[in-house]
Design a protein around this motif. Structure first.
Motif, PDB file in Angstrom:
ATOM      1  N   LYS A  30       0.803  -1.221   0.000  1.00  0.00           N
ATOM      2  CA  LYS A  30       0.000   0.000   0.000  1.00  0.00           C
ATOM      3  C   LYS A  30       0.835   1.271   0.000  1.00  0.00           C
ATOM      4  O   LYS A  30       0.663   2.150  -0.847  1.00  0.00           O
ATOM      5  CB  LYS A  30      -0.949   0.007   1.202  1.00  0.00           C
ATOM      6  N   PRO A 177      -9.946   2.403   3.634  1.00  0.00           N
ATOM      7  CA  PRO A 177      -9.570   2.114   2.242  1.00  0.00           C
ATOM      8  C   PRO A 177      -9.824   3.262   1.274  1.00  0.00           C
ATOM      9  O   PRO A 177      -9.040   3.483   0.347  1.00  0.00           O
ATOM     10  CB  PRO A 177     -10.424   0.888   1.913  1.00  0.00           C
ATOM     11  N   HIS A 178     -10.922   4.036   1.479  1.00  0.00           N
ATOM     12  CA  HIS A 178     -11.222   5.096   0.504  1.00  0.00           C
ATOM     13  C   HIS A 178     -10.156   6.187   0.471  1.00  0.00           C
ATOM     14  O   HIS A 178     -10.057   6.938  -0.492  1.00  0.00           O
ATOM     15  CB  HIS A 178     -12.601   5.708   0.783  1.00  0.00           C
ATOM     16  N   ALA A 181      -7.694   4.485  -2.095  1.00  0.00           N
ATOM     17  CA  ALA A 181      -8.195   3.611  -3.162  1.00  0.00           C
ATOM     18  C   ALA A 181      -7.869   4.154  -4.547  1.00  0.00           C
ATOM     19  O   ALA A 181      -7.563   3.393  -5.477  1.00  0.00           O
ATOM     20  CB  ALA A 181      -9.703   3.421  -3.011  1.00  0.00           C
ATOM     21  N   HIS A 182      -7.919   5.484  -4.717  1.00  0.00           N
ATOM     22  CA  HIS A 182      -7.659   6.074  -6.027  1.00  0.00           C
ATOM     23  C   HIS A 182      -6.184   6.034  -6.404  1.00  0.00           C
ATOM     24  O   HIS A 182      -5.829   6.328  -7.545  1.00  0.00           O
ATOM     25  CB  HIS A 182      -8.143   7.525  -6.045  1.00  0.00           C
ATOM     26  N   TYR A 186      -4.978  -1.828  -7.296  1.00  0.00           N
ATOM     27  CA  TYR A 186      -5.722  -3.002  -6.842  1.00  0.00           C
ATOM     28  C   TYR A 186      -6.567  -2.560  -5.650  1.00  0.00           C
ATOM     29  O   TYR A 186      -6.377  -1.460  -5.112  1.00  0.00           O
ATOM     30  CB  TYR A 186      -4.777  -4.148  -6.451  1.00  0.00           C
ATOM     31  N   ASP A 187      -7.502  -3.374  -5.242  1.00  0.00           N
ATOM     32  CA  ASP A 187      -8.366  -3.014  -4.119  1.00  0.00           C
ATOM     33  C   ASP A 187      -7.537  -2.894  -2.846  1.00  0.00           C
ATOM     34  O   ASP A 187      -6.770  -3.816  -2.498  1.00  0.00           O
ATOM     35  CB  ASP A 187      -9.459  -4.067  -3.916  1.00  0.00           C
ATOM     36  N   PRO A 188      -7.664  -1.768  -2.141  1.00  0.00           N
ATOM     37  CA  PRO A 188      -6.876  -1.611  -0.907  1.00  0.00           C
ATOM     38  C   PRO A 188      -7.332  -2.587   0.161  1.00  0.00           C
ATOM     39  O   PRO A 188      -8.510  -2.981   0.205  1.00  0.00           O
ATOM     40  CB  PRO A 188      -7.170  -0.163  -0.497  1.00  0.00           C
TER      41      PRO A 188
END
Length: 386
Positions: A30, A177-178, A181-182, A186-188
């Motif tokens: 991340k 996560p939001h 996220a951008h 991949y999905d955080p």
């Protein structure tokens, strides 16, 4: 620590103008994707991402989607060093840092390690011993110290420390996560409980008598976030004889661990208050530091550390004790000049041994001495939590 032997650092005697330093990224998760990789992509003349050590194939595949092209993957730091890497950027989970940094130093690589480098005092001493043994520096990822507006704030506070009354920190952190996220291809990962290795590391760091609430606060609100601001306060207090550890008045936690606050009194004239709140429903990160002196107030507002379209703002208001006119000044950095970028630039200059390769206000880049001092303060606060 500056000026270690170039051959020990594996840089082969390169100096200013010697080209980008080949770097191995250890951990492409991340924080690497949200911050470091996009800066590395935009700094090709300073640092070259020559290798990556990452066990997750999805994270490796994501490197191609952020414009970095083909990056060689290696099973170990040692293999990456043999293939030509000359420094290591460590972005693995915090509880792995001790083993990863030791491997980097053993392979001859100076290190920039994301914070917290470690939350265990015994591990700090082990890393410091390895640093002395190898002659290679471990730089701590206190990227806020490299923001130009933060540097102005630190200089302002230092110059008025004899008039200081209070220094406050207030953080509203989605820590959700939001928030990133951008920035991720991949999905955080979701926010959740600490994994078993982290829980084991926290038990070692705080001792068996520490409660689960104390361990959680130490890993997140204190050691994961406020340790940045503790470092800034220590930068203000440096050389003054004042300190935080041993001067803690109280530490409180509330909202099932989502909030934590601490108060220190470094001397009879100065209070330091810090609060971190995890507020997942908030859409934006908010951080405010305020320094109150007997003749003025300086307010530093910081955006999310991952933001490129916002910048820090410093507002300074002062009054003439003799009754003269008030003065108000506002400083803002250009968007995009993030602490992460300037940290990598400073590290690259240090790696090449360039003149002036130092951090904020002419100081050496933050290292294990800073980690030791900061960890003492936040660990004491964690153990004081009711």
């Amino acid at each position: 620590m500056n000026g270690w032997p170039a051959q020990r650092a594996g840089i082969g005697g390169e100096r200013a103008g010697g080209g980008p330093v080949p770097v191995v990224l250890v951990g492409a998760g991340k924080v690497a994707h949200a911050a470091h990789l996009r800066e590395l992509r935009d700094l090709p003349d300073e640092l070259h991402l020559a290798a990556v050590v990452e066990p997750d194939p999805a994270h490796i595949a994501a490197l191609h989607r952020v414009g970095l092209g083909a990056v060689d993957r290696y099973a170990s730091v040692t293999a990456a060093a043999r293939a030509g890497a000359r420094a290591a950027l460590v972005c693995t989970p915090w509880w792995t840092h001790r083993d990863v940094v030791l491997e980097c130093l053993a392979a001859g690589l100076p290190v920039l390690c994301e914070k917290p480098v470690t939350l265990d005092p015994a591990e700090i001493e082990e890393l410091a011993a390895a640093e002395r043994r190898t002659g290679l520096p471990v730089t701590a990822g206190y990227m806020k110290r490299h923001d130009p507006v933060v540097r102005l704030f630190l200089d302002h506070c230092r110059a008025r420390l004899d008039r200081a009354r209070r220094l406050t920190v207030d953080i509203h952190d989605p820590n959700a996560p939001h928030q990133v996220a951008h920035l991720l291809p991949y999905d955080p990962p979701p926010f959740g409980p600490q994994p078993p290795p982290a829980r084991e590391a926290l038990a070692r760091a705080l001792g068996p008598a520490a409660s689960q609430a104390q361990r959680e606060a130490y890993a997140r609100g204190l050691g994961g976030s406020l340790i940045h601001q503790v470092n800034l306060v220590h930068a203000v207090l440096a050389g003054s004889g004042r300190k935080l550890a041993g001067r803690l008045l109280h530490a409180d936690g509330w909202a099932q661990g989502a909030g934590v606050s601490c108060r220190w009194r470094p001397d009879d004239g100065l209070l330091v208050d810090m609060t971190h709140q995890r507020l997942p429903a908030h859409r934006r990160y908010r951080e405010v530091l305020e320094f109150t002196a007997s003749d003025g107030v300086a307010t530093l507002t910081l955006p999310s550390p991952y933001a490129r379209d916002e910048a820090a703002t410093l507002t300074v208001q002062s009054w003439d004790p003799a009754g003269g006119p008030a003065e108000r000044r506002v400083y803002t950095a250009e968007p995009g000049q993030t602490g992460f970028r300037r940290q990598l630039l400073a590290w690259a200059r240090q790696l090449r041994g360039e003149p002036g390769s130092r951090g904020a206000a002419g100081e050496a880049l933050p290292g294990l001495a800073d980690v030791r001092t900061d960890t003492r303060a936040v660990r004491e606060a964690a153990l004081r939590l009711a």
